[in-house]
Design a protein around this motif. Sequence first.
Motif, PDB file in Angstrom:
ATOM      1  N   GLY A 194      26.021 -77.238  43.716  1.00  0.00           N
ATOM      2  CA  GLY A 194      27.527 -77.475  43.111  1.00  0.00           C
ATOM      3  C   GLY A 194      27.833 -76.061  42.653  1.00  0.00           C
ATOM      4  N   GLY A 195      29.149 -76.464  41.968  1.00  0.00           N
ATOM      5  CA  GLY A 195      29.501 -75.010  41.697  1.00  0.00           C
ATOM      6  C   GLY A 195      30.093 -74.178  42.619  1.00  0.00           C
ATOM      7  N   ALA A 196      30.741 -73.127  42.124  1.00  0.00           N
ATOM      8  CA  ALA A 196      31.341 -72.092  43.079  1.00  0.00           C
ATOM      9  C   ALA A 196      31.371 -70.695  42.462  1.00  0.00           C
ATOM     10  CB  ALA A 196      32.649 -72.559  43.584  1.00  0.00           C
ATOM     11  N   LEU A 197      31.628 -69.720  43.473  1.00  0.00           N
ATOM     12  CA  LEU A 197      32.095 -68.203  43.103  1.00  0.00           C
ATOM     13  C   LEU A 197      33.302 -68.000  43.470  1.00  0.00           C
ATOM     14  CD1 LEU A 197      30.392 -65.856  41.924  1.00  0.00           C
ATOM     15  CD2 LEU A 197      30.053 -64.977  44.429  1.00  0.00           C
ATOM     16  N   TYR A 198      34.070 -67.508  42.401  1.00  0.00           N
ATOM     17  CA  TYR A 198      35.414 -67.388  42.470  1.00  0.00           C
ATOM     18  C   TYR A 198      35.828 -65.829  42.699  1.00  0.00           C
ATOM     19  CZ  TYR A 198      36.268 -72.144  41.496  1.00  0.00           C
ATOM     20  OH  TYR A 198      36.407 -73.500  41.562  1.00  0.00           O
ATOM     21  N   TYR A 199      36.553 -65.451  43.766  1.00  0.00           N
ATOM     22  CA  TYR A 199      36.714 -64.066  44.009  1.00  0.00           C
ATOM     23  C   TYR A 199      38.379 -63.856  43.868  1.00  0.00           C
ATOM     24  CZ  TYR A 199      32.403 -64.232  46.703  1.00  0.00           C
ATOM     25  OH  TYR A 199      31.016 -64.524  47.022  1.00  0.00           O
ATOM     26  N   VAL A 200      38.612 -62.635  43.774  1.00  0.00           N
ATOM     27  CA  VAL A 200      40.024 -62.175  43.948  1.00  0.00           C
ATOM     28  C   VAL A 200      40.180 -61.264  44.926  1.00  0.00           C
ATOM     29  CG1 VAL A 200      40.540 -62.939  41.551  1.00  0.00           C
ATOM     30  CG2 VAL A 200      40.153 -60.673  41.821  1.00  0.00           C
ATOM     31  N   PHE A 201      41.401 -61.330  45.616  1.00  0.00           N
ATOM     32  CA  PHE A 201      41.688 -60.366  46.560  1.00  0.00           C
ATOM     33  C   PHE A 201      42.697 -59.222  45.913  1.00  0.00           C
ATOM     34  CE2 PHE A 201      41.356 -64.380  49.386  1.00  0.00           C
ATOM     35  CZ  PHE A 201      40.164 -63.749  49.723  1.00  0.00           C
ATOM     36  N   LYS A 202      42.007 -58.026  46.002  1.00  0.00           N
ATOM     37  CA  LYS A 202      42.877 -56.802  45.656  1.00  0.00           C
ATOM     38  C   LYS A 202      43.847 -56.364  46.812  1.00  0.00           C
ATOM     39  CE  LYS A 202      42.647 -55.509  42.337  1.00  0.00           C
ATOM     40  NZ  LYS A 202      43.392 -55.660  41.125  1.00  0.00           N
TER      41      LYS A 202
END
Length: 112
Positions: A98-106
Motif C-alpha cells: 500500500g501507499g505510493a511514491l509521488y513525483y513531480v515533473f519539471k
Amino acid sequence: MFSKDGAINVITEIQIAGSTNVKAQNWLWAWANSNLPDSLLRDAKLVRFFGEKNGIDELAQAYVIDGDQLEVLGWELAAVTVRICDAVGAYRSPRGEGGALYYVFKTINWAS
C-alpha cells in the motif's frame, strides 16, 4: 521516461515530493527520507523552506498524518509541490504494502 512496447515515447525531468504509507497512515516528505538520492530532493527541500518561512507545519515537518484520506493527502501535497516549485505536473507510483511514491515533473518532452 514513459514507454510503450519497449519504445521510449516521453522523457521527463523529475523530483520526488514524498510518499504515503498505508500501515503508518502518513505522508513522509522526500527531504526526510534518507533512502532517496539527494539529486531528486531539490523541490521537496524548497517546499520545506517555504513551509518554515510561512509557518505552515504540514510543509515543514517530516510527517503529515491523515488516516482517513491518505491518497487525497498525497495528491494534495504533490500539488502543493508542483505549485511552489513551478513544476508541470505530478505522478503517483504505487508501492508494495500500500501507499505510493509521488513525483513531480519539471519538464515533459516527446522522445525523438
